[in-house]
Design an enzyme around this catalytic site. Structure first.
Site, PDB file in Angstrom:
ATOM      1  N   GLY A 242     -23.563 -42.585 -14.742  1.00  0.00           N
ATOM      2  CA  GLY A 242     -22.432 -41.603 -14.208  1.00  0.00           C
ATOM      3  C   GLY A 242     -22.037 -42.214 -13.106  1.00  0.00           C
ATOM      4  O   GLY A 242     -21.204 -41.875 -12.361  1.00  0.00           O
TER       5      GLY A 242
ATOM      6  N   ASN B  14     -25.472 -37.922 -25.034  1.00  0.00           N
ATOM      7  CA  ASN B  14     -26.188 -36.748 -24.149  1.00  0.00           C
ATOM      8  C   ASN B  14     -25.149 -35.974 -23.328  1.00  0.00           C
ATOM      9  O   ASN B  14     -24.478 -36.483 -22.719  1.00  0.00           O
ATOM     10  CB  ASN B  14     -27.044 -37.529 -23.462  1.00  0.00           C
ATOM     11  CG  ASN B  14     -27.698 -36.549 -22.365  1.00  0.00           C
ATOM     12  OD1 ASN B  14     -27.767 -35.524 -22.454  1.00  0.00           O
ATOM     13  ND2 ASN B  14     -28.135 -37.167 -21.433  1.00  0.00           N
TER      14      ASN B  14
HETATM   15  P1  13P Z   1     -23.284 -42.087 -18.735  1.00  0.00           P
HETATM   16  O1  13P Z   1     -22.996 -42.612 -19.942  1.00  0.00           O
HETATM   17  O2  13P Z   1     -22.256 -40.895 -18.088  1.00  0.00           O
HETATM   18  O3  13P Z   1     -23.450 -42.874 -17.222  1.00  0.00           O
HETATM   19  O4  13P Z   1     -24.573 -41.403 -18.630  1.00  0.00           O
HETATM   20  C1  13P Z   1     -25.778 -42.235 -19.265  1.00  0.00           C
HETATM   21  C2  13P Z   1     -26.799 -41.146 -19.647  1.00  0.00           C
HETATM   22  O5  13P Z   1     -27.443 -40.665 -18.598  1.00  0.00           O
HETATM   23  C3  13P Z   1     -27.178 -40.911 -21.138  1.00  0.00           C
HETATM   24  O6  13P Z   1     -28.420 -40.067 -21.183  1.00  0.00           O
END
Ligand code: 13P
Length: 256
Positions: free
Chosen positions: A175, A9
Protein backbone atom coordinates in the site's frame (compact mmCIF):
# COMPACT_ATOMS: atom_id res chain seq x y z
CA UNK A 1 6.59 -25.49 -15.54
CA UNK A 2 4.66 -24.13 -12.57
CA UNK A 3 1.22 -22.58 -12.89
CA UNK A 4 1.18 -18.83 -12.25
CA UNK A 5 -1.45 -17.51 -9.91
CA UNK A 6 -2.91 -14.00 -9.72
CA UNK A 7 -4.99 -13.33 -6.63
CA UNK A 8 -6.85 -10.15 -5.77
CA UNK A 9 -7.04 -9.22 -2.10
CA UNK A 10 -9.81 -6.66 -1.88
CA UNK A 11 -9.20 -6.15 1.84
CA UNK A 12 -12.01 -4.12 3.51
CA UNK A 13 -13.11 -2.25 0.40
CA UNK A 14 -16.19 -1.82 -1.83
CA UNK A 15 -19.89 -1.81 -1.11
CA UNK A 16 -21.86 -4.92 -2.02
CA UNK A 17 -23.06 -3.31 -5.26
CA UNK A 18 -19.57 -2.15 -6.23
CA UNK A 19 -18.22 -5.61 -5.52
CA UNK A 20 -20.87 -7.12 -7.80
CA UNK A 21 -19.86 -4.82 -10.66
CA UNK A 22 -16.16 -5.55 -10.10
CA UNK A 23 -16.71 -9.32 -10.00
CA UNK A 24 -18.73 -9.25 -13.23
CA UNK A 25 -16.19 -7.05 -14.96
CA UNK A 26 -13.25 -9.26 -14.00
CA UNK A 27 -15.01 -12.57 -14.65
CA UNK A 28 -16.30 -11.57 -18.09
CA UNK A 29 -12.86 -10.37 -19.20
CA UNK A 30 -10.98 -13.33 -17.72
CA UNK A 31 -13.30 -15.81 -19.45
CA UNK A 32 -12.13 -14.41 -22.80
CA UNK A 33 -8.47 -15.16 -22.03
CA UNK A 34 -6.54 -18.39 -22.49
CA UNK A 35 -5.82 -19.28 -18.93
CA UNK A 36 -4.18 -22.67 -19.43
CA UNK A 37 -1.28 -22.00 -17.10
CA UNK A 38 -2.59 -19.09 -15.01
CA UNK A 39 -5.02 -19.33 -12.14
CA UNK A 40 -7.13 -16.37 -11.00
CA UNK A 41 -8.48 -16.01 -7.46
CA UNK A 42 -10.68 -13.26 -6.02
CA UNK A 43 -10.61 -12.71 -2.25
CA UNK A 44 -13.55 -10.43 -1.40
CA UNK A 45 -14.67 -9.38 2.08
CA UNK A 46 -16.43 -12.29 3.83
CA UNK A 47 -20.03 -10.95 3.50
CA UNK A 48 -19.60 -10.93 -0.28
CA UNK A 49 -18.26 -14.47 -0.66
CA UNK A 50 -21.60 -16.02 -1.57
CA UNK A 51 -22.28 -13.39 -4.22
CA UNK A 52 -18.79 -13.72 -5.74
CA UNK A 53 -19.11 -17.51 -5.70
CA UNK A 54 -22.42 -17.26 -7.57
CA UNK A 55 -21.09 -14.84 -10.19
CA UNK A 56 -17.95 -16.90 -10.80
CA UNK A 57 -19.69 -20.28 -10.80
CA UNK A 58 -18.50 -22.47 -13.68
CA UNK A 59 -15.88 -19.91 -14.74
CA UNK A 60 -12.09 -20.00 -14.44
CA UNK A 61 -12.17 -17.62 -11.48
CA UNK A 62 -11.71 -19.20 -8.05
CA UNK A 63 -12.69 -17.62 -4.74
CA UNK A 64 -10.76 -17.17 -1.52
CA UNK A 65 -11.48 -15.74 1.91
CA UNK A 66 -9.22 -13.19 3.58
CA UNK A 67 -9.07 -14.79 7.01
CA UNK A 68 -10.12 -17.91 8.86
CA UNK A 69 -10.60 -18.98 12.46
CA UNK A 70 -8.15 -21.33 14.12
CA UNK A 71 -11.19 -23.19 15.51
CA UNK A 72 -13.49 -25.44 13.50
CA UNK A 73 -16.84 -24.57 15.21
CA UNK A 74 -18.12 -23.11 18.45
CA UNK A 75 -18.68 -20.02 20.58
CA UNK A 76 -16.37 -17.59 18.76
CA UNK A 77 -18.64 -14.66 17.91
CA UNK A 78 -17.78 -13.00 14.64
CA UNK A 79 -15.39 -15.68 13.45
CA UNK A 80 -15.63 -17.71 10.22
CA UNK A 81 -14.25 -21.23 10.13
CA UNK A 82 -12.75 -23.55 7.55
CA UNK A 83 -15.70 -25.99 7.49
CA UNK A 84 -18.07 -23.06 6.92
CA UNK A 85 -15.99 -21.81 4.00
CA UNK A 86 -15.65 -25.32 2.63
CA UNK A 87 -19.41 -25.83 2.76
CA UNK A 88 -19.73 -22.76 0.50
CA UNK A 89 -17.09 -24.18 -1.86
CA UNK A 90 -14.51 -21.51 -1.12
CA UNK A 91 -11.18 -22.91 -2.33
CA UNK A 92 -8.53 -20.57 -0.89
CA UNK A 93 -7.91 -18.48 2.19
CA UNK A 94 -5.30 -15.80 2.82
CA UNK A 95 -3.60 -16.60 6.12
CA UNK A 96 -1.05 -14.48 7.95
CA UNK A 97 -1.43 -11.24 6.04
CA UNK A 98 0.80 -8.59 7.63
CA UNK A 99 -2.27 -6.46 8.40
CA UNK A 100 -3.65 -9.31 10.52
CA UNK A 101 -0.27 -9.86 12.14
CA UNK A 102 -0.05 -6.14 12.97
CA UNK A 103 -3.61 -5.10 13.88
CA UNK A 104 -4.90 -8.40 15.24
CA UNK A 105 -1.64 -9.59 16.81
CA UNK A 106 -1.62 -12.90 14.96
CA UNK A 107 1.48 -14.87 15.91
CA UNK A 108 3.31 -17.52 13.91
CA UNK A 109 1.93 -20.08 16.37
CA UNK A 110 -1.70 -18.99 15.87
CA UNK A 111 -1.16 -18.95 12.11
CA UNK A 112 0.03 -22.57 12.25
CA UNK A 113 -3.36 -23.46 13.80
CA UNK A 114 -5.21 -21.55 11.08
CA UNK A 115 -3.17 -23.32 8.40
CA UNK A 116 -4.00 -26.68 10.00
CA UNK A 117 -7.72 -25.93 10.12
CA UNK A 118 -7.79 -24.75 6.50
CA UNK A 119 -5.97 -27.82 5.23
CA UNK A 120 -8.08 -30.19 7.32
CA UNK A 121 -11.14 -28.96 5.44
CA UNK A 122 -9.60 -28.81 1.97
CA UNK A 123 -8.99 -25.07 1.77
CA UNK A 124 -5.67 -24.01 0.26
CA UNK A 125 -3.90 -21.41 2.41
CA UNK A 126 -2.31 -18.44 0.67
CA UNK A 127 0.24 -17.99 3.41
CA UNK A 128 1.78 -14.52 3.66
CA UNK A 129 5.26 -13.84 4.93
CA UNK A 130 7.47 -10.77 4.79
CA UNK A 131 9.66 -8.40 6.74
CA UNK A 132 9.09 -4.84 7.96
CA UNK A 133 11.39 -2.04 6.82
CA UNK A 134 13.63 -2.02 9.90
CA UNK A 135 14.20 -5.75 9.49
CA UNK A 136 15.27 -5.28 5.88
CA UNK A 137 17.44 -2.30 6.73
CA UNK A 138 19.02 -4.32 9.53
CA UNK A 139 19.76 -7.13 7.05
CA UNK A 140 17.46 -9.58 8.88
CA UNK A 141 14.84 -10.05 6.17
CA UNK A 142 15.90 -13.59 5.30
CA UNK A 143 15.89 -14.72 8.94
CA UNK A 144 12.45 -13.18 9.53
CA UNK A 145 10.76 -15.06 6.70
CA UNK A 146 12.64 -18.23 7.62
CA UNK A 147 11.09 -18.12 11.12
CA UNK A 148 7.65 -17.39 9.66
CA UNK A 149 7.83 -20.49 7.48
CA UNK A 150 9.45 -22.68 10.11
CA UNK A 151 6.96 -21.74 12.83
CA UNK A 152 3.75 -21.72 10.77
CA UNK A 153 4.28 -24.21 7.92
CA UNK A 154 7.18 -26.58 8.40
CA UNK A 155 5.32 -28.81 10.85
CA UNK A 156 3.18 -29.93 7.88
CA UNK A 157 3.56 -33.26 6.18
CA UNK A 158 4.63 -33.07 2.55
CA UNK A 159 1.17 -33.93 1.17
CA UNK A 160 -0.37 -31.01 3.08
CA UNK A 161 2.44 -28.58 2.37
CA UNK A 162 1.88 -29.20 -1.33
CA UNK A 163 -1.53 -27.48 -0.99
CA UNK A 164 -0.05 -24.26 0.42
CA UNK A 165 0.57 -21.20 -1.76
CA UNK A 166 3.17 -18.82 -0.33
CA UNK A 167 2.98 -15.06 -0.81
CA UNK A 168 6.06 -12.97 -0.10
CA UNK A 169 4.80 -9.54 0.87
CA UNK A 170 7.49 -7.15 2.13
CA UNK A 171 5.52 -5.04 4.60
CA UNK A 172 7.28 -1.84 3.51
CA UNK A 173 5.90 -2.36 -0.01
CA UNK A 174 2.24 -2.91 0.94
CA UNK A 175 0.00 0.00 0.00
CA UNK A 176 3.01 2.31 -0.18
CA UNK A 177 3.53 2.47 -3.94
CA UNK A 178 7.07 1.28 -3.17
CA UNK A 179 7.67 -2.11 -4.81
CA UNK A 180 10.48 -4.54 -4.19
CA UNK A 181 12.78 -4.48 -7.19
CA UNK A 182 12.60 -7.60 -9.36
CA UNK A 183 16.06 -8.47 -8.01
CA UNK A 184 14.95 -8.12 -4.37
CA UNK A 185 11.86 -10.23 -5.08
CA UNK A 186 13.89 -12.88 -6.92
CA UNK A 187 16.47 -13.04 -4.11
CA UNK A 188 13.77 -13.67 -1.52
CA UNK A 189 11.74 -16.08 -3.65
CA UNK A 190 14.84 -18.14 -4.46
CA UNK A 191 15.66 -18.20 -0.76
CA UNK A 192 12.13 -19.36 0.11
CA UNK A 193 12.37 -22.10 -2.50
CA UNK A 194 15.72 -23.14 -1.05
CA UNK A 195 14.16 -23.39 2.43
CA UNK A 196 11.38 -25.57 1.01
CA UNK A 197 13.96 -27.71 -0.76
CA UNK A 198 15.91 -28.27 2.47
CA UNK A 199 12.73 -29.27 4.29
CA UNK A 200 10.70 -31.17 1.67
CA UNK A 201 13.11 -31.95 -1.16
CA UNK A 202 13.54 -30.86 -4.74
CA UNK A 203 10.22 -31.91 -6.25
CA UNK A 204 8.13 -30.10 -3.68
CA UNK A 205 10.33 -27.00 -3.98
CA UNK A 206 10.05 -27.03 -7.77
CA UNK A 207 6.26 -27.25 -7.60
CA UNK A 208 5.77 -24.64 -4.85
CA UNK A 209 3.88 -21.52 -5.96
CA UNK A 210 5.44 -18.37 -4.47
CA UNK A 211 3.59 -15.13 -5.17
CA UNK A 212 4.87 -11.59 -4.81
CA UNK A 213 2.68 -8.96 -3.12
CA UNK A 214 3.29 -5.29 -2.35
CA UNK A 215 2.34 -2.45 -4.71
CA UNK A 216 2.23 -4.84 -7.65
CA UNK A 217 0.54 -3.09 -10.58
CA UNK A 218 0.08 -3.50 -14.32
CA UNK A 219 3.16 -1.29 -14.62
CA UNK A 220 5.60 -3.53 -12.77
CA UNK A 221 4.00 -7.00 -12.98
CA UNK A 222 5.92 -8.07 -16.08
CA UNK A 223 9.33 -7.43 -14.55
CA UNK A 224 8.32 -9.17 -11.33
CA UNK A 225 6.54 -12.18 -12.87
CA UNK A 226 9.33 -12.82 -15.34
CA UNK A 227 11.74 -13.59 -12.49
CA UNK A 228 12.35 -17.35 -12.41
CA UNK A 229 11.09 -17.86 -8.86
CA UNK A 230 8.15 -15.42 -8.91
CA UNK A 231 4.97 -17.36 -9.72
CA UNK A 232 2.44 -14.54 -9.90
CA UNK A 233 1.10 -12.00 -7.44
CA UNK A 234 -1.16 -11.22 -4.54
CA UNK A 235 -2.59 -7.90 -5.62
CA UNK A 236 -4.10 -5.34 -3.24
CA UNK A 237 -4.96 -1.85 -4.51
CA UNK A 238 -4.70 -2.75 -8.20
CA UNK A 239 -7.20 -5.60 -7.77
CA UNK A 240 -9.90 -3.04 -6.95
CA UNK A 241 -9.72 -1.71 -10.52
CA UNK A 242 -11.19 -4.30 -12.87
CA UNK A 243 -9.28 -3.30 -15.99
CA UNK A 244 -5.93 -3.14 -14.24
CA UNK A 245 -6.44 -6.49 -12.50
CA UNK A 246 -7.33 -8.16 -15.80
CA UNK A 247 -4.27 -6.55 -17.37
CA UNK A 248 -2.14 -8.12 -14.62
CA UNK A 249 -3.71 -11.50 -15.45
CA UNK A 250 -2.84 -10.90 -19.13
CA UNK A 251 0.74 -10.10 -18.15
CA UNK A 252 0.93 -13.33 -16.14
CA UNK A 253 -0.20 -15.23 -19.27
CA UNK A 254 2.57 -13.52 -21.26
CA UNK A 255 5.10 -14.63 -18.65
CA UNK A 256 4.26 -18.33 -18.96
P1 13P B 1 -1.04 -3.47 -2.34
O1 13P B 1 -0.98 -4.15 -3.69
O2 13P B 1 -2.13 -2.49 -2.22
O3 13P B 1 0.32 -2.92 -1.95
O4 13P B 1 -1.38 -4.62 -1.28
C1 13P B 1 -0.66 -5.79 -1.31
C2 13P B 1 -1.29 -6.74 -0.39
O5 13P B 1 -1.29 -6.54 0.82
C3 13P B 1 -1.96 -7.92 -0.96
O6 13P B 1 -2.31 -8.83 0.02
Amino acid sequence: MRTLLVAGNWKMNKTFQEAEVLTEQITEAVEKLHLDSVEVVLCPPAPYLEMVLDLTDETHVAVGAQNISDHDFGAYTGEISAPMLRSMEVEYCIIGHSERRKYFHESNELLAQKVNSALKFGIAPIFCCGEVLSEREGGNHLDVVKSQLEESLFHLEEKDFRNVVIAYEPVWAIGTGKTATPEQAQEMHAYLRQLILSKYGERVAEDAIILYGGSCTAGNAFNLFSQPDVDGGLIGGASLKGEEFVEIVRIAIDCT
